[in-house]
Design an enzyme around this catalytic site. Sequence first.
Site, PDB file in Angstrom:
ATOM      1  N   HIS A   1       9.992  -4.126   4.267  1.00  0.00           N
ATOM      2  CA  HIS A   1      10.533  -2.784   4.066  1.00  0.00           C
ATOM      3  C   HIS A   1      10.942  -2.180   5.397  1.00  0.00           C
ATOM      4  O   HIS A   1      10.452  -2.576   6.455  1.00  0.00           O
ATOM      5  CB  HIS A   1       9.594  -1.861   3.297  1.00  0.00           C
ATOM      6  CG  HIS A   1       8.248  -1.566   3.914  1.00  0.00           C
ATOM      7  ND1 HIS A   1       7.351  -2.521   4.309  1.00  0.00           N
ATOM      8  CD2 HIS A   1       7.634  -0.370   4.177  1.00  0.00           C
ATOM      9  CE1 HIS A   1       6.242  -1.954   4.766  1.00  0.00           C
ATOM     10  NE2 HIS A   1       6.397  -0.642   4.715  1.00  0.00           N
TER      11      HIS A   1
ATOM     12  N   GLU B   1       3.791  -4.838   9.044  1.00  0.00           N
ATOM     13  CA  GLU B   1       2.487  -4.719   8.389  1.00  0.00           C
ATOM     14  C   GLU B   1       1.983  -6.074   7.885  1.00  0.00           C
ATOM     15  O   GLU B   1       0.790  -6.215   7.566  1.00  0.00           O
ATOM     16  CB  GLU B   1       2.563  -3.718   7.230  1.00  0.00           C
ATOM     17  CG  GLU B   1       2.834  -2.292   7.714  1.00  0.00           C
ATOM     18  CD  GLU B   1       2.972  -1.286   6.579  1.00  0.00           C
ATOM     19  OE1 GLU B   1       2.986  -0.084   6.860  1.00  0.00           O
ATOM     20  OE2 GLU B   1       3.076  -1.703   5.405  1.00  0.00           O
TER      21      GLU B   1
ATOM     22  N   HIS C   1       0.807  -1.238   0.000  1.00  0.00           N
ATOM     23  CA  HIS C   1       0.000   0.000   0.000  1.00  0.00           C
ATOM     24  C   HIS C   1       0.831   1.276   0.000  1.00  0.00           C
ATOM     25  O   HIS C   1       0.351   2.317   0.466  1.00  0.00           O
ATOM     26  CB  HIS C   1      -0.964  -0.014   1.196  1.00  0.00           C
ATOM     27  CG  HIS C   1      -0.282   0.071   2.536  1.00  0.00           C
ATOM     28  ND1 HIS C   1      -0.774  -0.550   3.660  1.00  0.00           N
ATOM     29  CD2 HIS C   1       0.851   0.680   2.942  1.00  0.00           C
ATOM     30  CE1 HIS C   1       0.023  -0.311   4.688  1.00  0.00           C
ATOM     31  NE2 HIS C   1       1.009   0.444   4.278  1.00  0.00           N
TER      32      HIS C   1
ATOM     33  N   HIS D   1      -1.204   5.330   9.450  1.00  0.00           N
ATOM     34  CA  HIS D   1       0.177   5.837   9.512  1.00  0.00           C
ATOM     35  C   HIS D   1       0.232   7.233  10.124  1.00  0.00           C
ATOM     36  O   HIS D   1       1.119   8.016   9.804  1.00  0.00           O
ATOM     37  CB  HIS D   1       0.778   5.900   8.110  1.00  0.00           C
ATOM     38  CG  HIS D   1       0.891   4.576   7.421  1.00  0.00           C
ATOM     39  ND1 HIS D   1      -0.197   3.864   7.007  1.00  0.00           N
ATOM     40  CD2 HIS D   1       1.974   3.828   7.079  1.00  0.00           C
ATOM     41  CE1 HIS D   1       0.208   2.731   6.428  1.00  0.00           C
ATOM     42  NE2 HIS D   1       1.510   2.693   6.466  1.00  0.00           N
TER      43      HIS D   1
END
Lengths: 114, 114, 296, 296
Positions: free
Chosen positions: D194, D241, D12, D59
Amino acid sequence: MSDLHHIEGTPIFDGNAAMKGYALNKMCFSFNSEKNRAAFKADEAAYMRAYGLTPEQTQAVTSRNVLKMIEAGGNVYYLAKLAGIFGLGVQDIGAQQTGMSVTAFKQHLVDQGV
Amino acid sequence: MSDLHHIEGTPIFDGNAAMKGYALNKMCFSFNSEKNRAAFKADEAAYMRAYGLTPEQTQAVTSRNVLKMIEAGGNVYYLAKLAGIFGLGVQDIGAQQTGMSVTAFKQHLVDQGV
Amino acid sequence: MAHIVGGLATSHVPSIGTAIAKHETETPYWKPFFDAFKPVHTWLDQTKPDIAVVLYNDHGLNFFLNTMPTFALGAAATYANADEGWGIPVLPSFTGEPRLSWHLANALVDKEFDIATCQEMLVDHAFTLPMKLMFPNAGDRWPVKVVPVSINSIQHPLPSPHRCWKLGNVIGEAVRSWKSDAKVVVVATGGLSHQLDGTRAGFINADFDRFCLDAIVDHPGSLVRLSTAEIIEKAGSQGVELMTWIAMRGALPNEVSHISSTYHVPVSNTGGAVLLLDTASQPSAAPERVEHRVEA
Amino acid sequence: MAHIVGGLATSHVPSIGTAIAKHETETPYWKPFFDAFKPVHTWLDQTKPDIAVVLYNDHGLNFFLNTMPTFALGAAATYANADEGWGIPVLPSFTGEPRLSWHLANALVDKEFDIATCQEMLVDHAFTLPMKLMFPNAGDRWPVKVVPVSINSIQHPLPSPHRCWKLGNVIGEAVRSWKSDAKVVVVATGGLSHQLDGTRAGFINADFDRFCLDAIVDHPGSLVRLSTAEIIEKAGSQGVELMTWIAMRGALPNEVSHISSTYHVPVSNTGGAVLLLDTASQPSAAPERVEHRVEA
Ligand SMILES: [Fe+3]
Ligand SMILES: [Fe+3]
């Protein structure tokens, strides 16, 4: 079993970091608003004072040093909003933190896709 | 085993009530601020419109009818802030809801201490 | 390791604040309730706790329905009180103990409690008035640091009494495993029976309240086993604040000394109750039990 | 009863929004990622879900550290997107399905999940971009109603992968017990590997990501058993995530059909991945598996 606090080069935003970083993170959260981003740009020092940043946090922001911001309790999700004001994307701040050029950092990302 | 929804004379603030009552409850929550209480007092109708109250909610507030406010999705914790503006305490709204005089309601409270 | 010195439970109705502000604490209506804190003051003078972990329920000061946590754990350096809309005086701010807050957060999430952590948090009358009752002469320097824990009592579905009990269990274990020599008192505020809304408004159940005051000491299981619906039926819709007492008791060891309890009806619309437990394993004496009823 | 028709998982990253806005979806860098949604569009056209339950992580748009829930369940009539500070376009609002939200809330609290219910909630790029990828031609009328569920991925302690799996289990059971004939798709957004912060920033672990893409289909237990620390070590600090994928898989039946998966490195700083599962018990054909690597 991995230990959360001993993963090489990987800051963990836990309670200790949170206790240090609240003012800085709260300031960054305010940057969801265009008006606040403009106010910060107009007078960085005054904006940081209004949010009660510590001297260490102020220095880290003034010097655009992301690793120092994290050391001062900043969380990268909130810091990304601040970096955006400086025109820095996630690859720019990745390059800065790893000491690479942005080109080298992007190449590093590509190289890992093997 | 008691059934939450069949306790005599006892409204339950569940999802169904919440779905109906959001605008009314949000308005009441705003009354934590003196400025907002003053604005409501200055122009009730405009204030209710600004919070998007339904006709049923508006009517219940205008008529100071607590049972109707609850029927319209109001929660008593938030409604108590509204009642405060009208100068009504928890014993006044208790009396109103039970159809007693305030004196009789207070006596009822005392009588239960046996 | 930190040490839990005892547990205190008390009602928290807003009019306590009004009574203090208007100097009505010696009136026949209020005196028995305020007198209930005399043994508490003696005990606090003797045990001198450093920290209060306070289990309470916010009434719409800090939390609104936009984000309503089931369990909200304070993790702030300071906690301010504020205007709640009904005119009771705003009390001085409290100093937090965020290191303990985060120790609790780690323990709770590890045990699969899905808390919300709150690094900024206003505390309402349910938090401040019990502190004022415990420390009437504190002025603006409260003698304990605090960790507030708010339990959702507004928006159904509410956590079950059993879940609140287990919350207390984990908080108790975590305090006892915290590397500190701090003395901690666990405070519960809320209840006992009352109902503000509906045609049953004004409902008080003195028999059930007396049962609670006994059960919470020696056989809390009889309360823990109740469903939310059963509590509401027996104690009124706001009687669910009993959850805070259950959580407090869950944080204490099985064996406690019952120092004092007072039951005084009514305090505003509420069955007013104050209970003090000490974790010293041997009861020092028979508990002081007081019962009062306001004369009409 | 409502029926879960399938599960979709996708990365995303915000730059997906930029790529759409700048019409870069056909560039060599982006095309393989956007192409991953072709089988998804075909499947959506065929199954026509009515509701999307979306497991994602905020976030810092709706939640700040003042009140940070572990699990936040949307219960609003509409959900707006808003300015996140980095200039990606704001997408049209979404229509909620609060009746399903409250059904889920009741089931979750009953099973001792201490959720925060959110009757007003902004949804950030982690919610909106996957919807845009699923429904690129929706304009301002999304073809599904939504129930957002945000999992705390910012403030440690984070919920464990096992807790997220159980969250998914309860959501799945609850959807299947909801009195409705609605077809529901469960969407997970986030990951894969990531890391944005620290001297290891830019870390991507393609081997682990490929392992995840396989494991999530047939042997999710190997992911569920990981600790948060192990996920961070293997997948980077934002690799947590992956919790959203685990929760999504937990909501589906054991037996699923693997429709398609794509792995494309890098998407911004991330191992980009898209996976589609169908709950029809018999796999219709061998899954379409695509692998891409951006050339330097
Ligand atoms: Fe209360
Ligand atoms: Fe993300």
